[in-house]
Design an enzyme around this catalytic site. Structure first.
Site, short mmCIF file in Angstrom:
data_model
loop_
_atom_site.label_atom_id
_atom_site.label_comp_id
_atom_site.label_asym_id
_atom_site.label_seq_id
_atom_site.Cartn_x
_atom_site.Cartn_y
_atom_site.Cartn_z
N LYS A 186 0.82 -1.21 -0.11
CA LYS A 186 0.02 -0.15 0.09
C LYS A 186 0.83 1.11 -0.24
O LYS A 186 2.34 1.50 0.28
CB LYS A 186 -0.83 0.21 1.12
CG LYS A 186 -1.98 -1.49 0.89
CD LYS A 186 -3.28 -1.06 -0.19
CE LYS A 186 -4.19 -1.63 -0.16
NZ LYS A 186 -4.11 -3.05 -0.06
C1 LIG Z 1 -5.52 -3.90 0.50
C2 LIG Z 1 -6.88 -3.69 0.81
C3 LIG Z 1 -7.67 -4.55 2.14
C4 LIG Z 1 -7.25 -4.65 3.38
O1 LIG Z 1 -6.13 -4.27 3.47
P1 LIG Z 1 -4.76 -6.05 4.27
O2 LIG Z 1 -4.55 -5.04 5.07
O3 LIG Z 1 -4.65 -6.42 3.28
O4 LIG Z 1 -6.06 -6.76 5.18
C5 LIG Z 1 -8.92 -3.77 2.00
N1 LIG Z 1 -9.36 -3.09 0.86
C6 LIG Z 1 -9.21 -2.85 -0.45
C7 LIG Z 1 -8.99 -2.17 -1.43
C8 LIG Z 1 -7.70 -3.29 -0.43
O5 LIG Z 1 -6.76 -2.98 -1.65
#
Ligand SMILES: *Cc1c(COP(=O)(O)O)cnc(C)c1O
Length: 404
Positions: A186
């Site tokens: 992210k």
């Molecule tokens: C990455 C993501 C999540 C979940 O995040 P994690 O930290 O990997 O559990 C939820 N929604 C979206 C749209 C994402 O891209």
């Protein structure tokens, strides 16, 4: 897009602070921790940077969504309207609290089509959950108006859009709750981590409790805490929060680099006749993480994907074939492959909604490619990437590879 590209001395310093005390947990141990409270510090930093009255850190973005839903009182029988294009975590969280994900068509913003959302509202609808996919925003004015009209909660899955805005407001702070993910890929990372942002003190307090076994955090030590509610363990560790703290301080640099590089690639792609781009409800608020564009046909999109690969151009995502992001490939959900038994009514409702056809989304996603933007490109590299991509696209659009 990802903060891991610029991991360095700043992150190591924050982690070392924690390693020196050896207090890896975010709660308690007030004496030995020597004034080091990385999770608390990151929460205040997020409050300030995102202008959000309340922030609760948790162990992942998925945990943030689950925690937000629990704190908002979402549960058995409730229907949550969400898009057919997202990451699997969005519906996992809805299912985890016993609610029903009602998937709806997206439009060329790659986010929920407000007309489809309106048509999906039933007396059981409890919330609308737009997902700000690939660094850009959903149609928040229209969705907010629907929430007001029908008295629904608004939850923003802003996990992919940290630092984006909509009409001057930070994504994640517009609804009753918003969520961030700090997983490894992210915009900023903690390795694993997430956050709930909310304007509502009661919702925050419940998030604080839910994510730590229901502890009210009011006792003189953990053993003396009371438990007004049942909870779970979705705590973040001090080590993870320490990484996030260093990354948060770099966020504005990341966003500036991302937008610069996105702009340079985009300048080249705009010259390609016949290529169209994702509809951005507020272009100013885009984070620059991706450029999403459409070819006229699915066949041409597939040819472009193959052409990019042949030219050694990585980071071009064709979500239509992707197992994680689009309903077409969520066989485990469509087949109801639960490990544990569900209440029959719950299972029936979920399978009914997820097995509907999505012709409008198919027609959009089949022609869509999202090209991710790296923080590491120099200006010359970004420009060159744009030129190479444009050359592939021009060839495809000229029909050079079209079968007779
Ligand atoms: C990455 C993501 C999540 C979940 O995040 P994690 O930290 O990997 O559990 C939820 N929604 C979206 C749209 C994402 O891209």
């Amino acid at each position: 897009m990802p903060g891991y590209e610029l991991f360095g001395a700043e992150e190591r310093k924050e982690v070392t602070d924690v390693l020196e005390t050896g207090i890896l947990m975010r709660y308690g141990f007030d004496g030995p921790r020597n004034g080091i409270w990385k999770a608390k510090e990151l929460e205040s930093g997020l409050q300030e940077r995102f202008n959000s009255p309340y922030v609760q850190l948790v162990s992942s973005g998925t945990a943030a969504l689950t925690t937000a839903m629990a704190a908002l009182g979402i549960g058995a029988g409730d229907e949550i309207i969400m898009p057919s294009f997202t990451f699997v975590a969005s519906f996992e969280a809805v299912l985890s609290v016993g609610a029903v994900p009602v998937l709806v068509e997206i439009d060329e913003s790659l986010t929920p089509d407000p007309a489809a959302v309106a048509a999906a509202i039933t007396p059981k609808t409890k919330a609308i959950m737009p997902v700000h996919m690939c660094g850009s925003m959903a149609r928040m004015d229209e969705l907010k108006a629907l929430c007001t009209e029908h008295n629904l909660l608004l939850i923003e899955d802003a996990c992919q859009a940290i630092g984006g805005t909509y009409k001057g407001k930070m994504l994640g702070t517009i609804g009753d709750a918003g969520t961030f993910s700090f997983d490894f890929v992210k915009t900023i990372t903690c390795a694993e981590g997430g956050a709930v942002l909310t304007p509502n003190e009661d919702v925050w307090k419940k998030c604080d409790e839910y994510s730590d076994h229901g502890h009210d955090h009011l006792g003189k030590d953990r053993g003396a805490d009371l438990h007004p509610y049942l909870g779970y363990n979705f705590r973040i560790s001090e080590l993870h929060a320490a990484v996030g703290l260093a990354q948060l301080r770099k966020l504005d640099d990341f966003l500036a680099l991302q937008k610069r590089n996105q702009g340079l690639v985009w300048n080249e792609l705009k010259k390609v006749n016949g290529l169209t781009f994702r509809d951005l409800p507020d272009p100013e608020g885009d984070t620059g993480a991706f450029i999403s564009f459409f070819l006229p046909t699915e066949l041409q999109a597939r040819e472009a994907v193959a052409g990019f690969a042949a030219a050694g151009l990585g980071g071009n995502f064709y979500w239509y074939d992707n197992n994680w992001h689009y309903i077409r490939k969520w066989e485990h959900l469509k087949n109801g492959a639960w490990m544990h038994r569900l209440h029959e009514d719950h299972k029936k409702a979920v399978l009914h909604y997820v097995n509907q056809p999505f012709p409008q989304s198919d027609a959009i996603m089949g022609r869509c490619i999202s090209s991710s933007v790296s923080l590491l490109w120099t200006e010359a590299e970004a420009r060159e990437r744009g030129q190479k991509m444009a050359a592939v696209l021009e060839q495809v659009l000229a029909g050079v590879n079209e079968p007779a």
